[in-house]
Each structure stands twice: as C-alpha cells, then as structure tokens.
Scaffold this motif. Structure first.
Motif, PDB file in Angstrom:
ATOM      1  N   LYS A   1      83.012  16.982 -30.818  1.00  0.00           N
ATOM      2  CA  LYS A   1      82.869  15.528 -30.839  1.00  0.00           C
ATOM      3  C   LYS A   1      83.649  14.980 -32.025  1.00  0.00           C
ATOM      4  CE  LYS A   1      79.521  11.732 -30.876  1.00  0.00           C
ATOM      5  NZ  LYS A   1      80.085  11.096 -29.665  1.00  0.00           N
ATOM      6  N   VAL A   2      84.697  14.217 -31.761  1.00  0.00           N
ATOM      7  CA  VAL A   2      85.505  13.608 -32.818  1.00  0.00           C
ATOM      8  C   VAL A   2      84.998  12.190 -33.075  1.00  0.00           C
ATOM      9  CG1 VAL A   2      87.805  12.861 -33.505  1.00  0.00           C
ATOM     10  CG2 VAL A   2      87.519  14.995 -32.206  1.00  0.00           C
ATOM     11  N   ILE A   3      84.682  11.909 -34.333  1.00  0.00           N
ATOM     12  CA  ILE A   3      84.163  10.594 -34.713  1.00  0.00           C
ATOM     13  C   ILE A   3      85.138   9.946 -35.692  1.00  0.00           C
ATOM     14  CG2 ILE A   3      82.278   9.340 -35.823  1.00  0.00           C
ATOM     15  CD1 ILE A   3      80.400  11.574 -35.032  1.00  0.00           C
ATOM     16  N   PRO A   4      85.741   8.810 -35.306  1.00  0.00           N
ATOM     17  CA  PRO A   4      86.628   8.095 -36.234  1.00  0.00           C
ATOM     18  C   PRO A   4      85.820   7.312 -37.261  1.00  0.00           C
ATOM     19  CG  PRO A   4      86.534   6.949 -34.136  1.00  0.00           C
ATOM     20  CD  PRO A   4      85.706   8.182 -33.972  1.00  0.00           C
ATOM     21  N   VAL A   5      86.254   7.329 -38.519  1.00  0.00           N
ATOM     22  CA  VAL A   5      85.553   6.591 -39.576  1.00  0.00           C
ATOM     23  C   VAL A   5      86.564   5.897 -40.478  1.00  0.00           C
ATOM     24  CG1 VAL A   5      83.515   8.082 -39.585  1.00  0.00           C
ATOM     25  CG2 VAL A   5      85.442   8.651 -41.052  1.00  0.00           C
ATOM     26  N   ARG A   6      86.143   4.765 -41.014  1.00  0.00           N
ATOM     27  CA  ARG A   6      86.982   4.007 -41.944  1.00  0.00           C
ATOM     28  C   ARG A   6      86.456   4.054 -43.374  1.00  0.00           C
ATOM     29  NH1 ARG A   6      86.899  -1.604 -38.810  1.00  0.00           N
ATOM     30  NH2 ARG A   6      84.716  -0.892 -38.705  1.00  0.00           N
ATOM     31  N   THR A   7      85.154   4.305 -43.518  1.00  0.00           N
ATOM     32  CA  THR A   7      84.529   4.322 -44.843  1.00  0.00           C
ATOM     33  C   THR A   7      83.479   5.420 -44.909  1.00  0.00           C
ATOM     34  OG1 THR A   7      82.754   2.792 -44.247  1.00  0.00           O
ATOM     35  CG2 THR A   7      84.827   1.813 -45.041  1.00  0.00           C
ATOM     36  N   LEU A   8      83.081   5.748 -46.123  1.00  0.00           N
ATOM     37  CA  LEU A   8      81.988   6.699 -46.314  1.00  0.00           C
ATOM     38  C   LEU A   8      80.708   6.159 -45.705  1.00  0.00           C
ATOM     39  CD1 LEU A   8      80.759   9.251 -47.570  1.00  0.00           C
ATOM     40  CD2 LEU A   8      80.509   7.970 -49.718  1.00  0.00           C
ATOM     41  N   ALA A   9      80.455   4.865 -45.858  1.00  0.00           N
ATOM     42  CA  ALA A   9      79.245   4.257 -45.292  1.00  0.00           C
ATOM     43  C   ALA A   9      79.220   4.424 -43.778  1.00  0.00           C
ATOM     44  CB  ALA A   9      79.173   2.778 -45.672  1.00  0.00           C
ATOM     45  N   GLU A  10      80.369   4.246 -43.114  1.00  0.00           N
ATOM     46  CA  GLU A  10      80.442   4.436 -41.667  1.00  0.00           C
ATOM     47  C   GLU A  10      80.136   5.884 -41.293  1.00  0.00           C
ATOM     48  OE1 GLU A  10      83.969   3.287 -39.643  1.00  0.00           O
ATOM     49  OE2 GLU A  10      83.721   1.150 -40.052  1.00  0.00           O
ATOM     50  N   ALA A  11      80.694   6.823 -42.050  1.00  0.00           N
ATOM     51  CA  ALA A  11      80.464   8.243 -41.768  1.00  0.00           C
ATOM     52  C   ALA A  11      78.986   8.586 -41.879  1.00  0.00           C
ATOM     53  CB  ALA A  11      81.284   9.105 -42.728  1.00  0.00           C
ATOM     54  N   ILE A  12      78.333   8.075 -42.924  1.00  0.00           N
ATOM     55  CA  ILE A  12      76.906   8.325 -43.110  1.00  0.00           C
ATOM     56  C   ILE A  12      76.105   7.732 -41.959  1.00  0.00           C
ATOM     57  CG2 ILE A  12      74.911   7.781 -44.567  1.00  0.00           C
ATOM     58  CD1 ILE A  12      76.884   7.857 -46.974  1.00  0.00           C
ATOM     59  N   ALA A  13      76.436   6.504 -41.569  1.00  0.00           N
ATOM     60  CA  ALA A  13      75.721   5.844 -40.474  1.00  0.00           C
ATOM     61  C   ALA A  13      75.912   6.592 -39.154  1.00  0.00           C
ATOM     62  CB  ALA A  13      76.211   4.399 -40.337  1.00  0.00           C
ATOM     63  N   GLU A  14      77.136   7.052 -38.883  1.00  0.00           N
ATOM     64  CA  GLU A  14      77.409   7.793 -37.642  1.00  0.00           C
ATOM     65  C   GLU A  14      76.632   9.106 -37.605  1.00  0.00           C
ATOM     66  OE1 GLU A  14      78.959   7.073 -34.954  1.00  0.00           O
ATOM     67  OE2 GLU A  14      79.947   5.202 -35.483  1.00  0.00           O
ATOM     68  N   LEU A  15      76.554   9.792 -38.729  1.00  0.00           N
ATOM     69  CA  LEU A  15      75.837  11.064 -38.765  1.00  0.00           C
ATOM     70  C   LEU A  15      74.333  10.854 -38.601  1.00  0.00           C
ATOM     71  CD1 LEU A  15      77.781  12.947 -41.590  1.00  0.00           C
ATOM     72  CD2 LEU A  15      77.908  13.317 -39.120  1.00  0.00           C
ATOM     73  N   ARG A  16      73.808   9.799 -39.174  1.00  0.00           N
ATOM     74  CA  ARG A  16      72.378   9.509 -39.003  1.00  0.00           C
ATOM     75  C   ARG A  16      72.078   9.135 -37.555  1.00  0.00           C
ATOM     76  NH1 ARG A  16      71.486   6.156 -44.650  1.00  0.00           N
ATOM     77  NH2 ARG A  16      70.898   7.960 -45.928  1.00  0.00           N
ATOM     78  N   ARG A  17      72.987   8.394 -36.948  1.00  0.00           N
ATOM     79  CA  ARG A  17      72.816   8.016 -35.537  1.00  0.00           C
ATOM     80  C   ARG A  17      72.851   9.263 -34.659  1.00  0.00           C
ATOM     81  NH1 ARG A  17      76.850   4.721 -35.328  1.00  0.00           N
ATOM     82  NH2 ARG A  17      75.656   3.004 -36.202  1.00  0.00           N
ATOM     83  N   LEU A  18      73.773  10.164 -34.962  1.00  0.00           N
ATOM     84  CA  LEU A  18      73.904  11.402 -34.199  1.00  0.00           C
ATOM     85  C   LEU A  18      72.662  12.268 -34.353  1.00  0.00           C
ATOM     86  CD1 LEU A  18      76.144  12.815 -32.477  1.00  0.00           C
ATOM     87  CD2 LEU A  18      76.784  14.045 -34.556  1.00  0.00           C
ATOM     88  N   SER A  19      72.130  12.320 -35.576  1.00  0.00           N
ATOM     89  CA  SER A  19      70.936  13.121 -35.840  1.00  0.00           C
ATOM     90  C   SER A  19      69.721  12.555 -35.116  1.00  0.00           C
ATOM     91  CB  SER A  19      70.679  13.169 -37.349  1.00  0.00           C
ATOM     92  OG  SER A  19      69.529  13.931 -37.633  1.00  0.00           O
ATOM     93  N   SER A  20      69.614  11.233 -35.049  1.00  0.00           N
ATOM     94  CA  SER A  20      68.457  10.608 -34.388  1.00  0.00           C
ATOM     95  C   SER A  20      68.486  10.865 -32.885  1.00  0.00           C
ATOM     96  CB  SER A  20      68.440   9.110 -34.674  1.00  0.00           C
ATOM     97  OG  SER A  20      69.558   8.469 -34.089  1.00  0.00           O
ATOM     98  N   ARG A  21      69.682  10.953 -32.308  1.00  0.00           N
ATOM     99  CA  ARG A  21      69.803  11.240 -30.877  1.00  0.00           C
ATOM    100  C   ARG A  21      69.405  12.676 -30.556  1.00  0.00           C
ATOM    101  NH1 ARG A  21      75.781   8.566 -30.019  1.00  0.00           N
ATOM    102  NH2 ARG A  21      75.168   6.366 -30.189  1.00  0.00           N
ATOM    103  N   SER A  22      69.641  13.554 -31.518  1.00  0.00           N
ATOM    104  CA  SER A  22      69.309  14.965 -31.305  1.00  0.00           C
ATOM    105  C   SER A  22      67.809  15.187 -31.305  1.00  0.00           C
ATOM    106  CB  SER A  22      69.952  15.825 -32.394  1.00  0.00           C
ATOM    107  OG  SER A  22      71.352  15.665 -32.379  1.00  0.00           O
TER     108      SER A  22
END
Length: 348
Positions: free
Chosen positions: A327-348
């Motif tokens: 799964k490739v996730i594009p990010v523009r900022t560290l804050a975006e990366a953190i938010a995407e990973l938390r979202r991914l973890s919550s789905r799991s």
C-alpha cells in the motif's frame, strides 16, 4: 603426444581468453555510475530516546539506493535488468572526487537527522532550544579553497558557528577595509586537522547577503550543525547511523522519533517502509530513485510505503510491476503521515 599437447594448448588458450574477459568485465572502469535497490533498514536501532515509549510489534524501515562505480558487467546487466540504472559519473559527481561525494552525502545525512528530530519535537509539542555548533561545507564549486566536509571554525580569528555569524565577519572586513585589497583568514577543520586559508573579500560589500557570501567562497551548499536541547531531558532524542548517506531518510527518522516520544504504537503492528526528506516544520520533500526503494521495501516484506506526494505515482507503478501487495501512501507533511498511519491502524 602431439594431439595431447595441442589439446592442452587449446585449453590454455581458452582459459587465458576467459581470464582476459573476466578482467575486462569486472575490473576495467567505465564512465558510468550504477544505481540499484539498496537496503530497507529498521530505524529503531538508529533512533535513541532518553525514555522511549515501549515498542510495538511493527517497525519503520528507511529505504536506500545502492550506488557503485559501474564495471562492464554491471553495464551489461543494465541491458536486461530494470533494477540497474546507469548515469554518467561526471553528472553524478559534478566535478567532485568519489571521496568528496561521499563526504557530501554524509553531511546531508547529519542535517537530515537534526531536521527529523526537530520536526518530531514540534509534532509532539516538546519545548526545545537550539544551540548552534558548527558550519559544515556540503558542496563546493570548482576552484574553491574549501572542500565538502570542512567545518568552519573561525573567520578573522573570531569563532563562527552559523552562516549569519560568518557573514557578519565578512561584512565587518568590508566596512573596515574600504578601498583596498580585502582578505580574511578562514580557519576550518578538514579530516581532523586545523587548516587556514586567506580568502579574498574584495567582491563583497558591507551589505552582502548569505547568497553572495557563498558565491565568494565557492560554496554550492552548506549546513549548520545544531544541537537540539529539549526543556525536559527525559524527552531527548538522538540519531546515529553507519554507512548511510543523503537526506532521504528524514521522514522515517521523524516518524520513529515521534513514536518514541508519544504513547502508543504508531506502526499499528505493521512493517512500514518509506522515504522523503524532512524540514524542521514537517514538510516532506521529494527524492530520487523511488523505484529502487520500493523494490528494497518489497524484498524486506513491507506492507506500507510512505512516499512524498510527487514520487507517489512512480512508487505505485513500481509496486504494481513487482506484483506486490504494497500500500503506497502519498504524504506532504509529517502531520499527514502520522494521520494516515493512525487511520490505517484504526481500520485494522
């Protein structure tokens, strides 16, 4: 006896020809540099926190590109292997020697580590102060008295630790020596030894800026070594690496640092690879060789790959070509990366 002698002679001829071919393929230099998939390394062993949050089951991996001076065997492999890219050595080294190039990418790595820790401190709301330590030469132009890796220590006998401090000394000389041939004594450390150079400053005015100063010194890029001091010593984070250069691991260093500073497992138990430069404000910058880095991530069993937004399309294309469930996730900022990973973890 004659037939047997001829047979041995033919064997010797073929053996000699094979040896010559091997020497040609493996040891004769070419004008090319080869880029191939490198390592996917666990950054937990590189990021050190004074009081780290307990580690979870997942991990963050930085990814690298392997660079080598190509022999003719590597050139031949590039004809059929998509994992080998060739570039002219002169285009890559840009006038520097191989040693100078290595020093340059190592200096970039040091700057990347400092920026990553600072970005993590900001993201985790950790108060900190900055202590300047040294002005490091990263890249020079032809004819410069300085070299990549030099640490500037003094100008005109006065200590300097930042580009602004160096500029102030040059401006002072310009103001004091109006109308005459102006020079300043620059003291720096090179390969562990103190050295001095008398630098001409006649082309600089008292109103010169940092850009004009770098041009006068023949410096294409420099970096300020800084020590980040958190208000609470328990929040201190440092990064150490061996044999990895360049700034592209910044995002992964910042994520691991943030995970050490905050509660919970940001990985969500997954193997998360990625790449991207980082600025102290958390901005993620694009990089080169993302296809090779995706390959390294897939080989190591990564499930997620974080890529700078401008590199994401290439990363997705490479993952598909490998048939990988990455799964490739594009990010523009560290804050975006953190938010995407938390979202991914919550789905799991």
């Amino acid at each position: 006896m004659i037939k047997r002698t001829n047979g041995w002679r033919q064997i010797a001829v073929w053996a000699g020809a094979a040896a010559v071919l091997m020497v040609f393929l493996l040891y004769i230099p070419t004008p090319y540099v080869a880029f191939e998939p490198g390592l996917a390394a666990d950054v937990r062993t590189m990021v050190n926190a004074a009081e780290p949050d307990p580690q979870g089951d997942g991990k963050f991996l930085l990814t690298t590109v392997k660079m080598s001076l190509a022999n003719y065997w590597v050139v031949a492999r590039s004809w059929w292997s998509s994992n080998v890219e060739l570039y002219r050595r002169s285009d890559v080294l840009q006038g520097a020697t191989t040693d100078q190039y290595v020093k340059r990418v190592n200096m970039m790595m040091l700057g990347s580590q400092s920026d990553a820790v600072e970005a993590a401190y900001r993201a985790a709301s950790v108060p900190y102060s900055i202590v300047p330590e040294a002005l490091i030469i990263v890249q020079t132009k032809t004819g410069s008295a300085l070299q990549p890796g030099d640490l500037v220590k003094e100008a005109g006998g006065k200590p300097v630790r930042t580009a602004e401090e160096l500029l102030a000394e040059f401006r002072q000389i310009a103001a004091d020596q109006t109308g005459q041939e102006r020079t300043i004594r620059l003291t720096f450390i090179r390969d562990g030894k103190f050295m001095e150079e008398r630098i001409k400053t006649s082309d600089l005015s008292a109103q010169a800026d940092v850009h004009k100063l770098s041009e006068a010194l023949g410096v294409a890029a420099w970096s300020e070594s800084r020590r980040l001091v958190p208000a609470d010593p328990k929040m201190k984070v440092s990064i150490t690496t061996d044999e990895i250069g360049g700034p592209s691991a910044g995002l992964m260093f910042a994520l691991q640092s943030y995970d050490e500073l905050t509660q919970g497992d940001l990985t969500g138990g997954k193997i998360i690879a990625g790449t991207g430069t980082i600025r102290p404000d958390g901005t993620v910058g694009d990089i080169g060789g993302v296809g090779h880095k995706v390959t390294a991530a897939v080989r190591t069993g990564a499930e997620v790959f974080l890529a700078p937004e401008r590199n994401a399309a290439e990363a997705i294309k490479k993952a598909r070509s490998l048939g990988a469930r990455l799964k490739v996730i594009p990010v523009r900022t560290l804050a975006e990366a953190i938010a995407e990973l938390r979202r991914l973890s919550s789905r799991s």
